[in-house]
Each structure stands twice: as C-alpha cells, then as structure tokens.
Design a protein around this motif. Sequence first.
Motif, short mmCIF file in Angstrom:
data_model
loop_
_atom_site.label_atom_id
_atom_site.label_comp_id
_atom_site.label_asym_id
_atom_site.label_seq_id
_atom_site.Cartn_x
_atom_site.Cartn_y
_atom_site.Cartn_z
N TRP A 1 0.82 -1.21 0.00
CA TRP A 1 0.00 0.00 0.00
C TRP A 1 0.86 1.27 0.00
N HIS B 1 -1.89 -6.35 1.70
CA HIS B 1 -3.01 -5.92 2.53
C HIS B 1 -4.30 -6.38 1.87
N TRP C 1 -7.23 -4.93 -0.29
CA TRP C 1 -6.62 -4.05 -1.29
C TRP C 1 -5.85 -4.86 -2.34
N PHE D 1 -10.95 -2.31 9.25
CA PHE D 1 -11.13 -0.90 9.63
C PHE D 1 -11.82 -0.10 8.53
N TRP E 1 -4.08 -5.40 12.91
CA TRP E 1 -4.30 -4.10 13.55
C TRP E 1 -5.78 -3.77 13.42
N GLU F 1 -0.74 -5.48 16.58
CA GLU F 1 -0.17 -4.15 16.44
C GLU F 1 -0.91 -3.15 17.31
N LYS G 1 -1.74 0.73 18.90
CA LYS G 1 -1.77 2.10 18.39
C LYS G 1 -2.51 2.97 19.38
N ASP H 1 4.79 -0.41 15.58
CA ASP H 1 4.76 0.61 14.52
C ASP H 1 5.25 1.89 15.17
N HIS I 1 2.97 4.82 16.25
CA HIS I 1 1.76 4.54 17.05
C HIS I 1 1.93 4.88 18.52
N HIS J 1 6.88 -1.99 12.07
CA HIS J 1 6.48 -1.14 10.95
C HIS J 1 7.30 0.13 11.12
N ASP K 1 0.41 9.64 14.04
CA ASP K 1 0.79 8.54 13.14
C ASP K 1 1.00 9.12 11.75
N ASP L 1 6.06 0.90 6.93
CA ASP L 1 4.63 1.23 6.84
C ASP L 1 4.55 2.75 6.77
N ILE M 1 -5.94 7.13 3.35
CA ILE M 1 -4.49 6.88 3.26
C ILE M 1 -4.11 6.27 1.91
C1 LRH Z 1 -2.57 1.50 11.13
C2 LRH Z 1 -1.49 0.87 10.27
C3 LRH Z 1 -1.62 -0.62 10.09
C4 LRH Z 1 -1.98 -0.82 8.64
C5 LRH Z 1 -2.41 0.52 8.20
C6 LRH Z 1 -2.26 0.76 6.74
O1 LRH Z 1 -2.30 2.85 11.34
O2 LRH Z 1 -0.26 1.23 10.77
O3 LRH Z 1 -0.39 -1.27 10.24
O4 LRH Z 1 -2.87 -1.81 8.43
O5 LRH Z 1 -1.63 1.41 8.97
#
Ligand code: LRH
Length: 429
Positions: free
Chosen positions: A56, A100, A103, A130, A178, A218, A220, A253, A256, A280, A288, A326, A428
């Motif tokens: 991504w 991912h 996607w 999410f 996550w 993960e 955050k 990450d 986070h 990440h 973030d 990431d 994003i």
């Molecule tokens: C959440 C995150 C997670 C991914 C997304 C793209 O903030 O870090 O690791 O799934 O970004």
Amino acid sequence: MNPLIDAALLADENSKLSADLDTDYAALGEQLQRQGHDIDQLCNTAAQFGIAIPSWGVGTGGTRFARFPGPGEPRHVFDKLEDCGVIQQLCRATPKVSLHIPWDDENPTEMKDKAQSLGLSFDAMNSNTFQDQPDQKHSYKYGSLSHTDAATRAQAVEHNLRCIEIGEAIGSDALTVWVGDGSNFPGQTHMGRQLDRYLDGMRQVYAGLPSHWRLFTEHKMYEPAFYSTVVQDWGSNYLIAKELGPQASCLVDLGHHAPNVNIEMIVSRLAHFGKLGGFHFNDSKYGDDDLDSGSIDPYRLFLVFNELVDIEQRQPESFNPAYMLDQSHNVTDPIESLMSSALEVQRAYVQALLVDREALAFHQENNDALMASETLKRAFRTNVEPLLQRARQNMGGAINPVAAYREAGYRSKVAKLRPAVSGAGGGIV
Ligand code: LRH
Ligand code: MN
C-alpha cells in the motif's frame, strides 16, 4: 528475473560512481579497522539485511483531507509488485512485500508467479477490518473483532482466516492484525467487555494459524478512535500476545506512540519478555504521520537498532523480528521514498553494529554516563554510506538508487501505461 530498469543503464550509472566509491570504501575500511571492524565482513552483513515493502506504500498516500495522486499510480497488485521489483532491483535490501487484504485480493497463483518473476516473495499479510467493503454484510463503524454484535465479530474473524488462506497460497508465514476498534466518548464502550470480545475473536484467528505461522498484534494509541483504543499500547499488546499463545507476538509501529515516548525501551522490554514480533518502520513528529523512516529523527531509529543488535547478540537463537516499512507518501514519488527509507533503516542497523559493546558495558557498569553516550554517538556519527553502496553494488544494485531510477525514467514510462487518476476524497490509499 526480468529487470525493470535496463541493466546497461544501471551498469553505466554505476560506472560513473565506482572510482569515488573505491576511494571512499578504502578510507572507511581504514577508519573501521582502527575501531576493530572488518569492513568487508560488515558489508556482507549489510547485504543480508532485508526489510519488507508495504504494497500500500507504492501508491501515493493521503490524509483525511485529501489525496493527490501522481503520474503512473499503480492500478492493482501487479503494478504494485512491479514497482516493488524496481525498488529491489536498485536497492537489493527489500526482497519481500507485505500485502493488505482486500486491497491486494487477486488470484494467489498469479500474484505468486508475478512476484517470483520479479525476484520477490511475501512477508506478513495484513487484514483490514477498519473499512467497510461495498458488498460487506455487517459494518465496522462501531468496531470489528470487539464489536458488540456477534455476527459482525464473526465476519471479522472470517476475514482474518481468509487472509491466512491467501497467505498460505502465496508463501507468506505471518499475519498482522491491527484493528481501529475503540471509542470516541467516555462511557461509549465497556472497556473490559470490549477487550473480552476482541480476545475471543483473536483466539479464533489464532486457532486458524498453521503451526509455523506467526501472529503479530499491532498496538496504536489513537486514530481512528479518539477517546480509547482496544490495543492502545505495548502493555495491552504484550498481555494480549501472552494470552493468545507462543505463536503470537507484538508488532511495533514507530508512529503509534505519543510524541517522545521511549520506543527503544519498549523494544527492549518486549524482547526481554520474548514477545518482540516485528516492526512497521516510519517516522513522525506529532501523530501517526507515516513519514519516511529516518527523515525526522534518525538518532531515534539508530537507538532502536542499538537495542536490536544488543538483543541479537545476547539472544541469537530466538531473535527473528520481522522488519517492514509502513509509510504514506503524500508529496514524494513513493518509489523514491521507499528506496531511501529502506536504506535509512539498513544504515541504522549497520551503525548499531559499530557500537563498541564492551566499552559501553564498562561505562554503564561504572556509571560513566557521558562516555556511555559518547560510545553510541561515535557509532552513529560514522558515515557508513560507502559500505552500503558497496553492498548494493556487490548485489547487482545501484550505487545511487534514486539517481539511477530518475535516469531510467521509470515513472514517466509507467505514467504512459497507467491511466491518470484524479484526486479522490481523503484516505491513506
Ligand atoms: C494503522 C497501520 C496498520 C496498517 C495501516 C495501513 O495505522 O499502521 O499497520 O494496516 O496502517
Ligand atoms: Mn502499521
């Protein structure tokens, strides 16, 4: 493997730089020898270093306000894999791609064949509960694995099990989970019951893991939830991984955490208790921000690797963290940002290998704070660029990847092949 950048052009670009590299490499070799290091050995170690590219990350990223796509945006996972192929061809430090789902939800065999044709393989899979997909039955507006509705939780579990299935088909051996689950108002959720529901769902995901797979959880601090987040920090994350079992470990990450949180200490703690699963990597100044690794605070990145090298040397048998980037590239060519970021992470690792750990331990034992700090700074101040360039050159990569990439005109080439996309709303990706 079909090179995406013309091999003759690459050789020509390297020939312009190799004489200076020879001089710089010899000078660094002498400097490192005085510190008791063998530059060729370090060069080989650097060449073994690998960090995974987030699929991504090769498209232009955005914020909640807007996304400004650039020329030659990848249309699908196959374009993304080609862009990852360019990064690996030039940098030789990014042999794996982290997908991912949904996607990158395409035919697994075709994805595997495409990756293999580019000299790539797959790192951890990433699930996505999410966002709501067009044909989705139950919405994740109020959470996913921790949702109050059993059918929504079951849907989220099912999605994660499917990510494992796709991962098995393409040769991945890990799943990163996550979830954005949390709340925006005090009182909106019962934090204990919400965690119980999340754990119940994660136990079902854990039960679906093949025996050699790893499950990365993960944490955050916030976003998209702005009052509470189910997996909000390393403490909750550690307890969750412990609760789930030996195949579960924590993914850190860097973005986070609250500003100024001592992330290298979190790394030390998680490794101390055997639950450091992976990373990440990115950089940030406020939230973030998903900025390029090492672009804001390269010393912090170095300090994280200083802990990692120390752990690697003290616990070699169990040390196997997954390294992934990431990031969100909102104002740069994503390929250029990913190349320079991967090399910034590789640089931090090599600089951490230069730390005189015997001297450091001596200064620590004798509470000589200044000399302990100086021992780290000496390694961080060492310009290891010639060593990294040589490692790339030895692996058939580019001495200067960004220069070679621009000279090759890859972006304008793919811009002709891939239809331009207009600035959609925020988000994003
Ligand atoms: C959440 C995150 C997670 C991914 C997304 C793209 O903030 O870090 O690791 O799934 O970004
Ligand atoms: Mn992440």
